[in-house]
Design an enzyme around this catalytic site. Structure first.
Site, PDB file in Angstrom:
ATOM      1  N   CYS A  29      86.027  27.470 165.010  1.00  0.00           N
ATOM      2  CA  CYS A  29      86.009  26.129 165.621  1.00  0.00           C
ATOM      3  C   CYS A  29      85.061  25.164 164.913  1.00  0.00           C
ATOM      4  CB  CYS A  29      85.615  26.219 167.089  1.00  0.00           C
ATOM      5  SG  CYS A  29      86.675  27.303 168.023  1.00  0.00           S
TER       6      CYS A  29
ATOM      7  N   HIS B 259      83.011  19.605 169.924  1.00  0.00           N
ATOM      8  CA  HIS B 259      84.117  20.565 169.965  1.00  0.00           C
ATOM      9  C   HIS B 259      84.624  20.646 171.403  1.00  0.00           C
ATOM     10  CE1 HIS B 259      86.704  23.848 169.427  1.00  0.00           C
ATOM     11  NE2 HIS B 259      85.934  24.754 169.996  1.00  0.00           N
TER      12      HIS B 259
ATOM     13  N   ASN C 192      91.532  24.195 173.753  1.00  0.00           N
ATOM     14  CA  ASN C 192      90.693  24.421 172.581  1.00  0.00           C
ATOM     15  C   ASN C 192      91.598  24.650 171.367  1.00  0.00           C
ATOM     16  OD1 ASN C 192      89.028  25.464 170.593  1.00  0.00           O
ATOM     17  ND2 ASN C 192      87.985  26.918 171.930  1.00  0.00           N
TER      18      ASN C 192
END
Ligand code: ACO
Length: 332
Positions: free
Chosen positions: A117, A257, A287
């Site tokens: 990520c 994020h 996500n």
């Protein structure tokens, strides 16, 4: 001979999301979960799902074309392509080389970055170095993922969290003092065991047993990753702001994020930053790993939330475990 260090900024962004939407209500029919649980624990309502024929490079190419159009840059001008992804099309060639071929970006060198990520921030920081040292003029950085292809759709702990998408940015030299003011990258490899895809590499090559054992799917200790994230997000923000010679008061906007609303809100609370200064779109996408930050950035720009002269922080965490942050003085 010493080299002149140039200021480097983002001159265009783009995103691509697959059309198919999977809502929490759809998930209720797949695993033992509820819309209420997913929304209250994560903030996610729906996510995008790529179809069986679509790979990470397809999403990456579509996002790149939009960023190139936005920046007014042609394929022939691109010197380097960096694709951040945890879900490459295959082990090799790199997804970046596949994107290069799709774009006909003949003179570019191309490689993937694997920092999960945090990958887009890693890619941005690497791309900046090529330009600031004069080794490249135009760099294309992409975060692209098809995470739904590595989700175990029988594991409610993980499959409700992730979605597919891609975001891209074009980097070039900007006026001195604008663009990326500072960046910081970090890793805590000893915590890697908390978020893994165990099989398919040299440690555990693919076999009938690995497939049967579900070892090609995401395995996560959500609690440990959560603990890491709520600590590292505010710390990485503060450190990079300090490195840029600024204070939190100088920061106009944060694009974090997009893993979990509670993680973002906890970071905002620790930093004493109002929600109006932090961007969140995870309710629509879940996500998307390395794609989360560039997609969020592109949407924030489109919505006019970031203006020329604004100081913007990008901050993320991910498998590795990794973290990264940067401060950008917006130059357009
Ligand atoms: N639906 C219903 N119940 C669920 C679900 C679900 N989808 N998932 C878990 N539960 C249950 C658990 O089984 C547990 O039940 P039990 O108490 O009977 O055992 C209960 O809910 C509570 O589980 P917790 O893990 O304590 O839930 P928590 O509030 O911590 O939220 C979550 C879990 C959302 C995973 C959270 O820990 C989190 O967000 N962690 C960070 C994850 C993350 O950011 N990952 C990043 C990945 S980055 C990358 O690089 C790919």
């Amino acid at each position: 001979m010493s080299r002149t260090v140039k200021s480097v900024g983002i001159i265009g962004t783009g995103r691509y999301l697959p059309e198919r939407v999977l809502t929490n209500y759809d998930l209720e029919r797949i695993v033992d979960t509820s819309d209420e649980w997913i929304r209250t624990r994560t903030g996610i309502s729906e996510r995008r799902i790529s179809d069986a024929d679509t790979a990470t490079s397809d999403l990456a190419t579509a996002a790149a074309l939009k960023a190139m159009k936005n920046a007014g840059v042609t394929a022939g001008e691109i010197d380097a392509i960096i694709v951040a992804t945890a879900t490459p099309d295959m082990a090799f060639p790199s997804t970046a080389c596949i994107v290069q071929s799709n774009l006909d970006a003949e003179k570019a060198f191309a490689f993937d970055v694997q920092a999960a990520c945090t990958g887009f921030i890693y890619g941005l920081s690497i791309g900046e170095k090529f330009i600031s040292t004069g080794d490249a003029k135009t760099v294309l950085v992409i975060g692209s993922e098809t995470l739904t292809k590595i989700c175990n759709w029988e594991d409610r702990n993980t499959c409700v969290l992730f979605g597919d998408g891609a975001g891209a940015a074009i980097l070039r030299e900007v006026e001195c003092g604008e663009g990326i003011l500072a960046s910081l990258l970090g890793a805590e490899g000893w915590k890697g065991k908390f978020l893994t895809l165990p099989a398919g590499g040299s440690r555990m090559p693919a076999s009938i047993e690995t497939v049967k054992g579900g070892k090609h799917f995401i395995h996560m200790d959500g609690g440990e990753v959560y603990k890491f994230a709520v600590g590292v997000m505010p710390a990485a923000t503060l450190k990079v702001v300090e490195k840029a010679g600024l204070t939190l008061e100088d920061i106009d906007f944060i694009v974090p994020h997009q893993a979990n609303k509670r993680i973002v809100e906890s970071a905002a609370k620790r930093l004493k930053i109002g929600n109006e200064r932090i961007f969140m779109n995870l309710t629509r996408y879940g996500n998307m790993s390395s794609a989360s930050i560039p997609v969020a950035l592109d949407e924030a720009l489109e919505q006019g939330l970031i203006k020329k002269g604004d100081n913007v922080v990008l901050v993320g965490f991910g498998a590795g475990l990794t973290w990264g942050s940067c401060v950008i003085n917006w130059s357009r």
